[in-house]
Design an enzyme around this catalytic site. Structure first.
Site, PDB file in Angstrom:
ATOM      1  CD  GLU A   1      28.333  35.902  39.617  1.00 44.99           C
ATOM      2  OE1 GLU A   1      28.094  36.835  40.391  1.00 44.99           O
ATOM      3  OE2 GLU A   1      29.090  34.957  39.896  1.00 44.99           O
TER       4      GLU A   1
ATOM      5  CB  THR B   1      31.198  36.471  42.482  1.00 52.81           C
ATOM      6  OG1 THR B   1      29.964  37.126  42.171  1.00 52.81           O
ATOM      7  CG2 THR B   1      31.975  36.185  41.223  1.00 52.81           C
TER       8      THR B   1
HETATM    9  S1  SF4 Z   1      33.442  42.644  43.218  1.00 53.65           S
HETATM   10 FE1  SF4 Z   1      32.263  40.757  43.599  1.00 53.65          FE
HETATM   11  S2  SF4 Z   1      30.192  41.411  44.163  1.00 53.65           S
HETATM   12 FE2  SF4 Z   1      31.233  43.149  43.206  1.00 53.65          FE
HETATM   13  S3  SF4 Z   1      30.588  43.059  41.060  1.00 53.65           S
HETATM   14 FE3  SF4 Z   1      32.568  42.007  41.253  1.00 53.65          FE
HETATM   15  S4  SF4 Z   1      32.054  39.866  41.553  1.00 53.65           S
HETATM   16 FE4  SF4 Z   1      30.186  41.047  41.941  1.00 53.65          FE
END
Ligand code: SF4
Length: 296
Positions: free
Chosen positions: A124, A159
């Site tokens: 990511e 994230t």
């Molecule tokens: S909701 Fe959060 S953990 Fe899930 S794919 Fe999206 S960014 Fe990644």
């Protein structure tokens, strides 16, 4: 032995949507996913059984007409290169990862030096920074020297970082001084995704109630490792495992209350399998009836 599932855990919508798209029958045998679609061995196995191929990067040998970008996202240059080579590109990037890309673009437009709090090698983060002319990825305070001479700093986070890790780092960056002693101008955009925050809050709460935590998820899953760390930081015994066959009955001796949580890549059918097995272990150890608690 009581067994309780965390109020929020398991597959997030970003991962779920990416898996559903890759499992679409129209892709049987003609889709290659670039990178791990999810950090979960059971799902990766199902994808392979469904004829989906998985490679590490665009540089690997790809013999399907279609390629898919994972929920973790990719740099725009990677998408363009895939299209130029002649692949039809399907983009399963999670909207909350795209939000980080847009946040960084805006910070750069506003003339802030981009800083990403996260793991430099994570796919990511690679996707976020690859197309930037300049940037710094910071994991902790030991990286602060890399931004010592930057007067205007724009910060985002991977994230899946922990709130309790990111927020203090941001405060410490705000307190840094420029070499001439003047204050830095710092703008922080909170890009930790809501499913990650919900799972972290839930594990904090459950960790205060149980005397053992089982953390389910791929060994290469960043957010799963962080769930275990939350438990360890509280001094709670916790085990991070991928498969139900790895459960060791000895862990449960003399345990009155066991918690179960799982990273955002772990599907609910895997969590259910773990839950039922832990309940059975509890019964076999004590002959007691477990207290079933509804899952999130
Ligand atoms: S909701 Fe959060 S953990 Fe899930 S794919 Fe999206 S960014 Fe990644």
């Amino acid at each position: 032995m009581k067994v309780t599932k965390a109020e929020a855990m398991g597959t997030c919508f970003g991962v779920r949507d990416a898996i559903e798209e890759a499992m679409d029958p129209k892709f049987k045998g003609n889709l290659t996913v670039i990178g791990q679609l999810v950090h979960n061995p059971q799902i990766v196995q199902r994808l392979k059984e469904n004829g989906v191929k998985i490679v590490d990067s665009l540089n690997d040998v790809i013999d399907t007409p279609n390629v898919m970008i994972t929920a973790h996202g990719a740099a725009q240059s990677v998408r363009l290169r895939a299209a130029e080579v002649g692949f039809k590109v399907y983009d399963a990037t999670c909207p909350l990862v795209m939000r980080v890309h847009r946040a960084v673009e805006k910070l750069v437009e506003e003339d802030f030096y981009p800083v990403v709090i996260g793991q430099e090698s994570h796919v990511e983060v690679r996707g976020i920074v690859t197309d930037l002319n300049e940037y710094t990825v910071i994991l902790d305070e030991s990286d602060f020297h890399k931004i010592a001479d930057k007067p205007r700093i724009g910060i985002v986070s991977q994230t899946t970082q922990q709130i309790t890790h990111v927020y203090p780092i941001v405060e410490k960056i705000k307190a840094l001084k420029n070499p001439d002693g003047s204050a830095k101008e710092v703008k922080f955009v909170d890009t930790i995704c809501k499913p990650t925050k919900d799972r972290q809050k839930a594990v904090h709460k459950l960790a205060d109630e149980v005397d053992l935590m089982i953390v389910i998820g791929g060994y290469n899953s960043s957010n799963t490792k962080k769930l275990k760390k939350v438990c360890e930081d509280k001094g709670l015994e916790a085990y991070h495992i991928e498969k139900v066959s790895e459960l060791n009955p000895e862990w449960f001796h003399n345990k009155k209350h066991v918690g179960i949580t799982a990273g955002t890549s772990t599907p609910h059918w895997v969590i259910d399998e773990f839950y039922e097995t832990v309940v059975e272990i509890g019964k076999s150890l004590e002959g007691s009836t477990p207290n079933k608690v509804a899952s999130a």
